[in-house]
Design a protein around this motif. Structure first.
Motif, short mmCIF file in Angstrom:
data_model
loop_
_atom_site.label_atom_id
_atom_site.label_comp_id
_atom_site.label_asym_id
_atom_site.label_seq_id
_atom_site.Cartn_x
_atom_site.Cartn_y
_atom_site.Cartn_z
N VAL A 1 109.92 92.08 54.39
CA VAL A 1 110.00 90.73 53.84
C VAL A 1 109.11 90.59 52.60
CG1 VAL A 1 109.49 88.30 54.33
CG2 VAL A 1 110.53 89.72 56.09
N ASN B 1 94.61 79.07 58.75
CA ASN B 1 94.37 79.51 57.38
C ASN B 1 94.51 78.37 56.39
OD1 ASN B 1 93.75 82.10 57.86
ND2 ASN B 1 95.80 82.91 57.53
N LEU C 1 105.35 83.47 69.84
CA LEU C 1 106.74 83.90 69.66
C LEU C 1 107.58 83.71 70.92
CD1 LEU C 1 106.24 87.10 67.46
CD2 LEU C 1 106.84 84.79 66.75
N LYS D 1 96.35 92.01 55.63
CA LYS D 1 97.77 92.22 55.93
C LYS D 1 98.47 93.06 54.88
CE LYS D 1 98.26 88.11 58.71
NZ LYS D 1 98.97 86.87 58.97
N ALA E 1 104.58 93.50 57.39
CA ALA E 1 105.93 92.96 57.21
C ALA E 1 106.54 93.43 55.88
CB ALA E 1 105.90 91.43 57.26
N GLU F 1 95.95 84.66 65.22
CA GLU F 1 96.65 85.94 65.10
C GLU F 1 96.74 86.67 66.43
OE1 GLU F 1 98.20 87.07 62.50
OE2 GLU F 1 97.59 85.48 61.14
N GLY G 1 106.34 82.17 63.57
CA GLY G 1 105.28 83.18 63.66
C GLY G 1 105.00 83.85 62.33
N ILE G 2 105.37 83.17 61.23
CA ILE G 2 105.16 83.75 59.89
C ILE G 2 103.98 83.04 59.24
CG2 ILE G 2 106.20 84.05 57.59
CD1 ILE G 2 108.95 84.11 59.03
N ASP G 3 103.02 83.82 58.77
CA ASP G 3 101.85 83.24 58.12
C ASP G 3 102.26 82.71 56.74
OD1 ASP G 3 99.49 82.68 56.86
OD2 ASP G 3 98.46 84.51 57.48
N MET H 1 96.79 81.60 61.37
CA MET H 1 97.94 81.23 60.57
C MET H 1 97.85 79.76 60.21
SD MET H 1 101.19 83.19 61.96
CE MET H 1 101.16 82.38 63.51
N ARG H 2 98.09 78.88 61.22
CA ARG H 2 97.98 77.46 60.94
C ARG H 2 96.58 77.16 60.43
NH1 ARG H 2 98.19 75.40 65.93
NH2 ARG H 2 95.97 75.73 66.04
N HIS I 1 100.63 84.47 53.81
CA HIS I 1 101.17 85.82 53.60
C HIS I 1 102.55 85.76 52.94
CE1 HIS I 1 102.23 89.97 55.49
NE2 HIS I 1 101.66 90.12 54.31
N TYR I 2 103.39 84.84 53.40
CA TYR I 2 104.78 84.79 52.92
C TYR I 2 104.90 84.07 51.58
CZ TYR I 2 109.82 83.87 53.00
OH TYR I 2 111.15 83.81 52.67
N TYR J 1 110.29 89.84 59.58
CA TYR J 1 108.83 89.67 59.41
C TYR J 1 108.06 90.38 60.52
CZ TYR J 1 104.38 87.53 58.26
OH TYR J 1 103.07 87.33 57.91
N GLN J 2 108.60 90.29 61.73
CA GLN J 2 107.92 90.98 62.85
C GLN J 2 108.32 92.46 62.76
OE1 GLN J 2 105.88 88.99 64.16
NE2 GLN J 2 106.82 87.08 63.49
N ILE K 1 99.68 85.67 68.79
CA ILE K 1 101.01 85.62 68.17
C ILE K 1 102.12 85.89 69.20
CG2 ILE K 1 100.96 88.04 67.39
CD1 ILE K 1 102.44 85.16 65.39
#
Lengths: 261, 286
Positions: B65, B4, A88, B58, B62, A81, B162-164, B1-2, B167-168, A115-116, A84
């Motif tokens: 989304v 997780n 990006l 979190k 976001a 995290e 960059g999206i977990d 993220m990855r 989370h998504y 999302y960001q 990030i």
């Protein structure tokens, strides 16, 4: 591009590349590779040679089994995290696009922006419209990816990867399955991105693309490497490619070679 | 993220055992089954904790989304199932409540009506039947959707943006299913109790609606409301965890998805029964 010193954006040292489907299986061993800002690399290899896995490592989506991989100076093993922002700075275009079929084309492109959360709605909207226009996708904005031909899906994937204005763009087999007109368009567009496009604020972009057909990529300022028999070899410029002794390179140039079946 | 997803799945890498040659002796087979079960529980536990961590860390992140996705999941696991639950409530009322009321009236035991209804419908059948129906309707879809997304590489695509993925993909499903099961249980209980009285009324049971509902409300206490809420939220959370875990964990090939869906539903039923047992113990202790 100028020959002045440029910072290294991607660096692999003695990296062992594992396969996505079986991470313990080494597909490419001992990779030593350095990509400087503003370079355009083409990594060639036959099918199953580990091109996609190499790019996944370069994007920080996988970590090398041995050795190190650094992106913008940050070890990908430590990506989390807190890193990030570094993540990006890298855009990734998957082979076949890997688009989200439940979302429309416009939603696919705007997803990373939405999302960001530091992007506000007008910014997201104008950025999405600009991407749709530059990539000639406006007529398909409300279509779902499944209803588009492969040519256009590839453009949607490119637009999605460009949404966050990456500095390093990785493309896995971007010309795979494209028609002649779309191939030409994409090659020209990538060239514009590399030199500095309005979409990236005029800033030159570092590009790494993989291919299984070198004939589409001749350019005196591009750098080339080849993956063959679990080995990553830097070939140099296009002139070096043509004179390379590798059997694999001749195959990738579709030159007649002696084959044993 | 990855990390997780990888953490939970590395803990429970059962593929080695599943693809190995079957052991010959019965004790070896039992040993393998036991070892697989322990690994799965370990993986599910890790996945549940990671998901809880992401929900807490979190929450509110976001919103552009995640909030529409949560609304979509609440609609899918709740609002869209209302017609089916209306039917289930009527069926439960006619088959169970009506007959119970009628039988109690015949032996002059209508004094026990309230406590019987609360134990049978409010504490047990209502929440458990709701959980089973949502598991069948939405849980199965979760496994197939996520398994297909995994097989098509959408998880890697999310990470590249960059999206977990937790989370998504997971958090909206967990929240949606917990909220859906909670709300549907309430509707199911109210519908079953109402239609049950209707059935008893049609059988000329000498019981006024006032007496019927008075007995039920008198048999209920604050603990029933609190534990009912906790139980339904726990059902939703664990069903979502089990189905999402199996959808995302192992299959990288499309042909694996159907087999994994069956395994997830079986484990979902086991988890629900286990959660139910824990709450029975809680009722008995209080």
């Amino acid at each position: 591009m100028s020959e002045t010193f440029q910072p290294v954006v991607l660096e692999m040292s003695a990296a062992s590349i594992g396969a996505l489907r079986d991470t313990s299986h080494v597909v490419v061993a001992d990779v030593n590779w350095s990509v400087a800002a503003g370079e355009f690399w083409v990594v060639a290899g036959q099918q199953q040679s580990g091109k996609s896995d190499l790019l996944m490592h370069a994007a920080g989506l996988m970590t090398p089994l041995q050795g190190s991989c650094r992106v913008f100076g940050c070890e990908t093993r430590d990506f989390g995290e807190a890193q990030i922002a570094e993540r990006l700075r890298v855009g990734f275009v998957f082979a076949g696009g890997k688009l989200f079929n439940q979302l429309t084309v416009a939603e696919n492109i705007s997803l990373p922006l939405r999302y960001q959360s530091h992007h506000n709605l007008p910014e997201i909207s104008s950025r999405t419209v600009a991407l749709l226009e530059w990539l000639e996708l406006t007529p398909f904005a409300d279509s779902t990816p499944a209803s588009l031909a492969a040519n256009w899906r590839q453009r949607v994937a490119l637009a999605r990867a460009l949404a966050l204005q990456p500095e390093l763009l990785l493309l896995d087999q971007p010309l795979g399955g494209l028609g002649t007109r779309h191939r030409q368009w994409l090659l020209q567009f990538l060239d514009q991105l590399w030199r500095g496009h309005e979409l990236s604020g005029g800033r030159p972009m570092t590009i790494v693309a993989t291919t299984d057909d070198l004939r589409a990529w001749p350019h005196p300022q591009r750098k080339f490497a080849v993956l063959d028999r679990k080995t990553f070899s830097v070939l140099g410029a296009w002139d070096d490619v043509k004179s390379a002794p590798h059997h694999a390179v001749k195959e990738l140039l579709a030159e007649p070679v002696e084959t044993t079946i | 993220m990855r990390g997780n997803l990888a953490k939970a799945f590395q803990l429970a890498n059962t593929q080695v055992f599943r693809h190995a040659t079957a052991p010959k002796s019965l004790t070896d087979q039992l040993g393998r089954k036991l070892f697989l079960a322990i690994l799965t529980v370990q993986g599910l536990g890790a996945f549940a904790l990671i998901t809880l961590g992401v929900i807490l860390k979190k929450s509110g992140g976001a919103p552009g989304v995640i909030r529409p996705r949560v609304r979509q999941e609440i609609s899918r696991a709740g609002v869209a199932l209302l017609p089916m639950f209306l039917f289930a409530a009527l069926a439960l009322g006619f088959l169970v409540v009506g007959q119970t009321v009628s039988a109690l009236a015949k032996v002059g035991a209508t004094n026990y009506l309230g406590s019987t209804m609360v134990i049978v419908i409010v504490r047990e059948i209502g929440p458990l039947l709701t959980a089973m129906l949502v598991l069948a309707r939405v849980g199965t879809a979760n496994v197939i959707e996520l398994g297909t997304a995994r097989a098509l590489g959408e998880v890697e695509a999310l990470e590249a943006l960059g999206i977990d993925p937790v989370h998504y993909l997971i958090v909206p499903r967990v929240v949606g299913m917990a909220a859906g099961i909670f709300a549907l249980t309430i509707y199911l209980i109210l519908g079953a109790l109402g239609s049950g009285y209707l059935f008893a009324f049609l059988q000329d049971v000498p019981l006024t609606p006032g007496d019927y509902f008075k007995q039920i409300t008198e048999a209920l206490n604050w603990l029933d409301f609190a534990l009912l809420a906790l139980k339904t939220l726990a059902f939703g959370f664990f069903i979502a965890i089990v189905t999402c875990y199996h959808g995302l964990a192992q299959p990288l090939r499309l042909e694996d998805v159907s087999r994994v869906a069956v395994r997830a539903v079986t484990q979902g039923v086991i988890v629900c029964v286990f959660v139910d047992t824990v709450f029975i113990v809680l009722y008995l202790l209080t």
